[in-house]
Scaffold this motif. Structure first.
Motif, PDB file in Angstrom:
ATOM      1  N   TRP A   1       4.720  90.386 -23.144  1.00  0.00           N
ATOM      2  CA  TRP A   1       4.148  89.256 -23.879  1.00  0.00           C
ATOM      3  C   TRP A   1       4.040  89.561 -25.373  1.00  0.00           C
ATOM      4  O   TRP A   1       4.217  88.661 -26.208  1.00  0.00           O
TER       5      TRP A   1
ATOM      6  N   TYR B   1      14.120  86.697 -23.278  1.00  0.00           N
ATOM      7  CA  TYR B   1      13.263  85.528 -23.363  1.00  0.00           C
ATOM      8  C   TYR B   1      14.047  84.239 -23.167  1.00  0.00           C
ATOM      9  O   TYR B   1      14.919  83.909 -23.950  1.00  0.00           O
TER      10      TYR B   1
ATOM     11  N   ARG C   1       1.679  86.349 -15.129  1.00  0.00           N
ATOM     12  CA  ARG C   1       0.624  87.171 -15.729  1.00  0.00           C
ATOM     13  C   ARG C   1       0.470  88.491 -14.981  1.00  0.00           C
ATOM     14  O   ARG C   1       0.250  89.551 -15.584  1.00  0.00           O
TER      15      ARG C   1
ATOM     16  N   ASP D   1       5.880  79.871 -19.227  1.00  0.00           N
ATOM     17  CA  ASP D   1       5.350  80.460 -20.447  1.00  0.00           C
ATOM     18  C   ASP D   1       5.430  79.439 -21.572  1.00  0.00           C
ATOM     19  O   ASP D   1       6.151  78.452 -21.484  1.00  0.00           O
TER      20      ASP D   1
ATOM     21  N   TYR E   1       4.745  78.823 -26.136  1.00  0.00           N
ATOM     22  CA  TYR E   1       4.434  79.285 -27.491  1.00  0.00           C
ATOM     23  C   TYR E   1       4.470  78.080 -28.418  1.00  0.00           C
ATOM     24  O   TYR E   1       5.320  77.192 -28.262  1.00  0.00           O
TER      25      TYR E   1
ATOM     26  N   LYS F   1       1.335  82.573 -30.162  1.00  0.00           N
ATOM     27  CA  LYS F   1       1.242  83.599 -29.118  1.00  0.00           C
ATOM     28  C   LYS F   1       1.959  83.114 -27.863  1.00  0.00           C
ATOM     29  O   LYS F   1       1.721  81.995 -27.411  1.00  0.00           O
ATOM     30  N   LYS F   2       2.832  83.950 -27.335  1.00  0.00           N
ATOM     31  CA  LYS F   2       3.511  83.615 -26.088  1.00  0.00           C
ATOM     32  C   LYS F   2       2.567  83.919 -24.936  1.00  0.00           C
ATOM     33  O   LYS F   2       2.085  85.050 -24.801  1.00  0.00           O
ATOM     34  N   ILE F   3       2.318  82.914 -24.106  1.00  0.00           N
ATOM     35  CA  ILE F   3       1.343  83.076 -23.030  1.00  0.00           C
ATOM     36  C   ILE F   3       1.958  82.711 -21.692  1.00  0.00           C
ATOM     37  O   ILE F   3       2.837  81.842 -21.607  1.00  0.00           O
ATOM     38  N   PRO F   4       1.511  83.341 -20.600  1.00  0.00           N
ATOM     39  CA  PRO F   4       1.990  82.965 -19.257  1.00  0.00           C
ATOM     40  C   PRO F   4       1.321  81.677 -18.789  1.00  0.00           C
ATOM     41  O   PRO F   4       0.154  81.430 -19.094  1.00  0.00           O
TER      42      PRO F   4
ATOM     43  N   THR G   1       6.028  87.428 -28.061  1.00  0.00           N
ATOM     44  CA  THR G   1       5.366  86.772 -29.195  1.00  0.00           C
ATOM     45  C   THR G   1       6.116  87.054 -30.488  1.00  0.00           C
ATOM     46  O   THR G   1       6.353  86.137 -31.298  1.00  0.00           O
TER      47      THR G   1
END
Length: 354
Positions: free
Chosen positions: A84, A12, A76, A59, A61, A67-70, A88
């Motif tokens: 993901w 990460y 994605r 990405d 957070y 929540k780790k999101i694209p 997170t």
């Protein structure tokens, strides 16, 4: 100040890609930011972590959504769900680590809890893509800052931590005392980071190889602060990728900063494209030929936009004054005619006299 489990760092990080003219330099970084307490400002959270690629967010957070999101479609599509999920969990773990260490640093710095204090961590790598496509490691980055000032940084060459302030010395001594972790950090920066960067570059290239966008070019002038002068501006916007060449030319010869040329540099637009502006101050009466020259990978040939010699706002004040004078003269003439009519000197049809 204790150190988190470095094994969770492997997957990460953030990606920031800088494509410079006649060079292919790419960098990869994650940036983590923690506040000592919550502030009541929109969009500002107690903890955030973000990845950047080519000046784009890939990405994200924060301590609210947790929540780790694209942030890019290719992230994605290319990365599986467990990436993901693990991301997170890693971000949640780091959030707790930062919360503890902000408090430790506040005590070490003898800061109270009334003010907001900030701990930030940035780590990643920078590479140079060779003409044959191979990637050459340039440098690694692993550094911490506190309240905007450098606190601790890893020297990749010596595999030692550098403490620019005395308050960082206890942490430096503790971390340097575990050489296996410093060896791991060096290996991550020079190998793991580069491998992930290479993979992300491949994903992005497939996504954007057919989406190159050519620039739109404009040449215009506005009144300058110095009387009798205008500021000629060349603007290119809407282009992707970032690399672009721009010149303001006078009679076919490029002007430079020694001629007074100013540049904004390449800036991002809201739609993931870029823009750049260059300007130079010239006499308003200058009759030389000026043009904007722009070259970009999405163009089959350079764009040359000639300035039409007009100034956008130079005549606006003068025109307004002239219009006002005409109105005033018209009113005065009307008043004189009415006075003469009332004195019987002239007759204006439809106007009664007393």
């Amino acid at each position: 100040m204790y150190r988190p489990n470095l094994m969770v760092f492997v997957l990460y990080f953030s990606l920031e890609c800088i494509c410079q003219s006649q060079s292919a330099i790419y960098s990869l970084n994650y940036i983590y930011t923690a506040l000592s307490k919550t502030v009541e400002l929109p969009g500002i959270h107690e903890f955030t972590a973000m990845g950047l690629m080519n000046n784009r967010s890939i990405d994200y957070y924060d301590s609210v959504a947790k929540k780790k999101i694209p942030k890019q479609d290719w992230m994605r599509e290319k990365l599986p769900a467990d990436y993901w999920e693990k991301g997170t969990q890693s971000r949640k773990s780091k959030e707790q680590w930062f919360k503890v260490n902000v408090e430790i640093l506040m005590k070490r710095m003898m800061h109270n809890s009334t003010d907001v204090h900030i701990l930030q961590w940035k780590h990643g790598c920078e590479i140079d893509q060779q003409p044959d496509g191979t990637l050459k490691f340039m440098k690694g980055i692993d550094q911490y800052s506190y309240d905007g000032d450098d606190f601790l940084a890893f020297d990749d060459a010596t595999m030692q931590w550098v403490a620019p302030v005395v308050q960082a010395l206890p942490t430096k001594r503790k971390w340097d005392g575990v050489q296996i972790l410093n060896q791991y950090t060096k290996g991550y920066l020079e190998k793991e980071c580069v491998d992930w960067l290479s993979k992300f570059m491949e994903y992005e290239e497939k996504e954007f190889s057919s989406a190159d966008s050519p620039p739109k070019v404009y040449a215009f002038a506005k009144k300058a602060q110095i009387a009798g002068h205008v500021r000629l501006t060349c603007m290119a916007t809407g282009f992707y990728p970032k690399d672009v060449v721009m010149h303001i030319k006078k009679n076919g010869v490029p002007l430079t900063k020694h001629d007074g040329v100013l540049s904004t540099g390449v800036l991002p637009n809201d739609d993931d494209t870029y823009q750049i502006r260059m300007s130079v101050q010239i006499p308003e009466a200058d009759k030389e030929t000026y043009e904007c020259y722009v070259n970009h990978d999405a163009l089959k040939e350079p764009i040359v936009e000639k300035w039409d010699g007009k100034c956008c706002d130079c005549g606006s004040v003068v025109g307004g004054v002239i219009a006002a004078v005409i109105v005033i003269i018209g009113v005065l003439i009307l008043v004189v005619l009415i006075v003469l009519h009332r004195r019987g000197k002239i007759v204006i049809p439809g106007l009664r006299t007393t």
